[in-house]
Design an enzyme around this catalytic site. Structure first.
Site, PDB file in Angstrom:
ATOM      1  N   ILE B 127     -13.266  34.543  55.695  1.00  0.00           N
ATOM      2  CA  ILE B 127     -12.038  34.081  55.037  1.00  0.00           C
ATOM      3  C   ILE B 127     -12.370  33.168  53.855  1.00  0.00           C
ATOM      4  CG2 ILE B 127     -11.774  32.121  56.613  1.00  0.00           C
ATOM      5  CD1 ILE B 127      -8.688  32.879  56.447  1.00  0.00           C
ATOM      6  N   LYS B 128     -13.469  32.448  54.012  1.00  0.00           N
ATOM      7  CA  LYS B 128     -13.926  31.531  52.968  1.00  0.00           C
ATOM      8  C   LYS B 128     -14.161  32.240  51.632  1.00  0.00           C
ATOM      9  CE  LYS B 128     -15.212  27.847  51.238  1.00  0.00           C
ATOM     10  NZ  LYS B 128     -14.211  26.820  51.032  1.00  0.00           N
TER      11      LYS B 128
END
Lengths: 521, 247
Positions: B127-128
């Site tokens: 997600i980063k």
């Protein structure tokens, strides 16, 4: 180095340590009540078993597998093995016993009564020999350091070699030492961490690194002894006590007088998906060996920052350092042996990134004033723009000297491009020398403004670390790891590689090495 | 008029100025400098200026050379893989999947072989994300399984089946002895064997050292090189799996 430049509240620091102890204690209890195939193999290696079969599988693996099949590992391997040794007439030769067992002519039993007493005595005597070798090596190191001297400067300059071929590594390591390296690390072949045995002999084939073997250790240590003599300073040798064979590799390091070992309490769990229980059990034993051998451990907090964001996750580094410190002290390591890790990994495009780096590095320094600290260079934001990379490495070196880091891994401007060339290493060392030469004493003048940006940031990170430690204590460390608290990876305790090599102690479990290592504690 | 022939640019159009650095395995002396200039001439640098020479250790010298390169670049003969799909935003991507696929788009990713470098796959999937762009886990309509490092090919095939993967993403960083090419071929062969043509997920590899033109040869549907962003991958997935197929 003048202390308390960050004006940290001693009560908060004490609270953080106390929480780390509370979080770590249940894991230590678990480690004390379990064993693993690799712990048992390490014990037998101390007792003197060597060699491998025709397929390259070490006899110690064959032996422990056989014991496991016959009687399980819950009583430890030494009881059944030394009982069989006494009964089988192989004249005390463990390797011969392993060969006979592999041929099917030996069956293992758990001895009882006076047979058990005899097996214990026999095994303890054999293991004590191995530990005596480790003790002798430690004395020898002290002697050589006295004779050749320590590096002239702090931080010690740490360089990596990694050709895959030990006979290529040796001249490269010697050249690196001549060029200024104080510590040589031989990177392991990719994938060795997931091998459940330690390869044998001198090796010339490896991927992006060279296999850790007892013979490779011996060859490289001997070569660096020559270099130490030539250069008039003791050159330290580093390898990796990590992965599925961590306890054995630690043991081999002690037997061959390696000086530093990478040895993190959670790295294998998070980054190699090794089962958490396996890791913590293996960890404790390997740290006890390192403590005894006078080896400096290097922990792997830098890795968290390569996956998570270095600003958002700064406090996870602090938490992990505190846990690593607790586990290390519990295993008998002293402060001077704790190369706690951290890294220069903040996105350089972020405003004030350098001040943030300074704050984080100084926080580690002040929290662990007597630990050498391992300072790791930028990797994540090394883009292939080698010119910018060299500048970034210069700033990394500056933080290193400003905050009194003990061990500086030299950053390469060609990080993420190629494995370092000769010229890359030369340019990198020139960078280090310039910064240490130009600003090596700057830490004497450098005091962050009271209540300023750096102090505030350090206080903030420590505060977040305390909050996270509180959550970990509530949740338990194993659950926190399962939830992805460190480095984003989620690692539940019932999954991961190597779980089948874990056994719970039965009543009467015996491990002569642990007994010797814990005596007098 | 667009240019079809260009030369490197130092500070004047057409000056051809180029900078190179290299090491020769000889000690630094006059002859070594001559040797470096000879190499530069053979590389097409004419005239060449030796601006820096430094001996390293006993028998090596490092050189930096500036010079005008006589070669021309013919732009009409350059071959690359141009992006042949529209670059979409995360909202559009989610909308297309929701409206046209009407289920989550399933993605399985891994580093295969002995490669332990998850930085590439993590940049695309976590997600980063990378460079301010969120990874595929961020896309509401994507179901992402990131298997991490050192996954074996059979494990990957099994996971792809179990997850009913629409796409399999494999990252390869280590290139020693062409490990990335070997691993990729092993992976595509295993998928060909395990699943019939219409049922196979889209096979994608990425890594800094792949030649993007080798997709056919390696048996993959697409290769992504250095600097690829999660949004590009997501746009490609939607283009290949949803937009094109629903035409």
């Amino acid at each position: 180095m003048n202390l308390n430049r960050l004006n940290l509240d001693p009560a908060v620091v004490q609270r953080a340590r106390e929480l780390a102890r509370l979080a770590g204690q249940p894991v230590v209890d678990m480690a004390r009540s379990h064993t693993t195939v690799s712990v048992e193999r390490a014990v037998l290696r101390l007792a003197g078993i060597t060699g491998a079969d025709a397929d390259g599988i070490p006899w110690v693996n064959r032996l422990v597998d056989q014991v496991r099949d016959d009687v399980g590992l819950g009583h430890g391997a030494t009881l059944p093995v030394f009982h069989a040794l006494a009964e089988s007439g192989v004249d005390g030769d463990l390797t011969l016993l392993a060969q006979k067992a592999a041929a099917g002519s030996v069956k293992f039993h758990i001895p009882e009564g006076k047979h058990a007493t005899a097996a214990k005595k026999l095994s303890k005597r054999a293991v004590a020999q191995g530990i005596k070798t480790i003790d002798r090596n430690r004395l020898e190191r002290d002697k050589l350091i006295k004779k050749h001297g320590e590096p002239k400067q702090r931080p010690w300059i740490y360089l990596i070699v990694a050709t895959g071929d030990i006979y290529e590594d040796i001249p490269q390591a010697q050249a690196a030492a001549r060029a200024g390296a104080d510590v040589i690390a031989v990177i392991r072949s990719t994938g060795q961490s997931l091998l459940d045995y330690v390869p044998e002999g001198a090796t010339r084939e490896g991927f992006a690194g060279t296999y850790a073997t007892q013979e490779n250790f011996r060859l490289m240590r001997a070569a660096l002894d020559e270099s130490s003599k030539e250069l008039g300073r003791y050159i330290r040798l580093t390898n990796y006590a990590s992965g599925l064979c961590m306890p054995e590799i630690a043991t081999l390091a002690g037997l061959q007088r390696l000086d530093m070992m990478l040895n993190d309490s959670m790295y294998g769990i998070l980054f190699r998906d090794i089962n958490p229980i396996r890791t913590f059990v293996d960890q404790r034993f390997s740290r006890q060996i390192h403590a005894r051998a006078g080896i400096i451990i290097n922990t792997g907090e830098d890795n968290y920052l390569t996956t998570a964001d270095a600003v958002e996750a700064a406090h996870t580094v602090t938490v992990s350092q505190l846990l690593n410190e607790y586990f290390a002290h519990e295993a008998g390591l002293e402060d001077w042996q704790l190369g706690l890790g951290h890294a220069f990994e903040i996105n350089p495009d972020l405003p004030e990134s350098f001040r943030l780096e300074l704050a984080h590095a100084l926080l580690a320094r002040e929290l662990f004033p007597d630990a050498p600290l391992k300072w790791m260079p930028p990797t994540k934001h090394m883009t292939g723009d080698v010119f910018r990379g060299n500048l970034l490495d210069g700033f990394f070196n500056l933080v290193g000297t400003l905050t009194g880091q003990g061990i500086l891994l030299v950053g390469m401007m060609t990080e993420a491009v190629v494995t370092p060339w000769l010229s890359d290493r030369d340019i990198a060392l020139q960078n280090v020398r310039y910064v240490l030469g130009a600003a090596g004493g700057l830490h004497e003048d450098f005091v962050p403004a009271p209540g300023g940006f750096i102090q505030q940031r350090a206080h903030g990170v420590l505060g977040e670390a305390v909050t996270l430690l509180e959550e970990i204590v509530d949740d338990t460390l194993l659950n926190a790891i399962a939830d992805g608290t460190f480095g984003i990876m989620k690692r539940p305790a019932n999954r991961g590689k190597g779980l089948d090599g874990v056994a719970k102690h039965e009543d009467g479990y015996y491990n002569p090495a642990t007994e010797i290592l814990e005596a007098g504690k | 008029m667009t240019k079809t022939v260009v030369r490197p640019y130092g500070d004047t159009t057409g000056d051809g100025m180029t900078q190179v650095s290299f090491t020769l395995p000889i000690p630094h002396d006059k002859k070594a400098e001559g040797a470096a200039l000879q190499l530069a001439a053979k590389m097409g640098l004419d005239p060449a200026m030796l601006v820096h020479a430094k001996q390293m250790g006993d028998g090596f010298t490092f050189f930096v050379i500036y010079g005008s390169v006589r070669h021309l670049v013919e732009l009409d003969k350059v071959q690359v893989v141009e992006r042949d799909f529209p670059l979409l935003g995360s909202k559009e991507i989610n909308t297309i999947v929701k409206q046209k696929l009407r289920r989550k788009l399933s993605v399985v990713g891994a580093c295969i072989g002995t490669d332990a470098h998850t930085v590439g796959i993590d940049a695309i999937l976590n997600i980063k994300g990378i460079a301010g762009e969120k990874g595929l886990e961020y896309y509401r309509e994507f179901k992402v399984v990131n298997m991490g490092a050192q996954v074996t090919v059979p494990e990957l095939v099994a996971a792809a089946k179990q997850e009913k993967a629409d796409a399999v993403l494999v990252s390869q960083v280590v290139t020693q002895r062409d490990a990335h090419l070997y691993n990729t071929r092993e992976m595509t062969a295993a998928f060909r064997e395990a699943m019939p043509a219409g049922k196979r997920p889209l096979l994608i590899v990425g890594g800094p050292r792949f030649d993007e033109l080798m997709a056919g040869e390696l048996g993959v549907d697409r290769i992504f090189g250095r600097g690829t962003t999660p949004r590009e991958v997501a746009s490609y997935l939607v283009h290949s799996l949803v937009t094109q197929r629903s035409k």
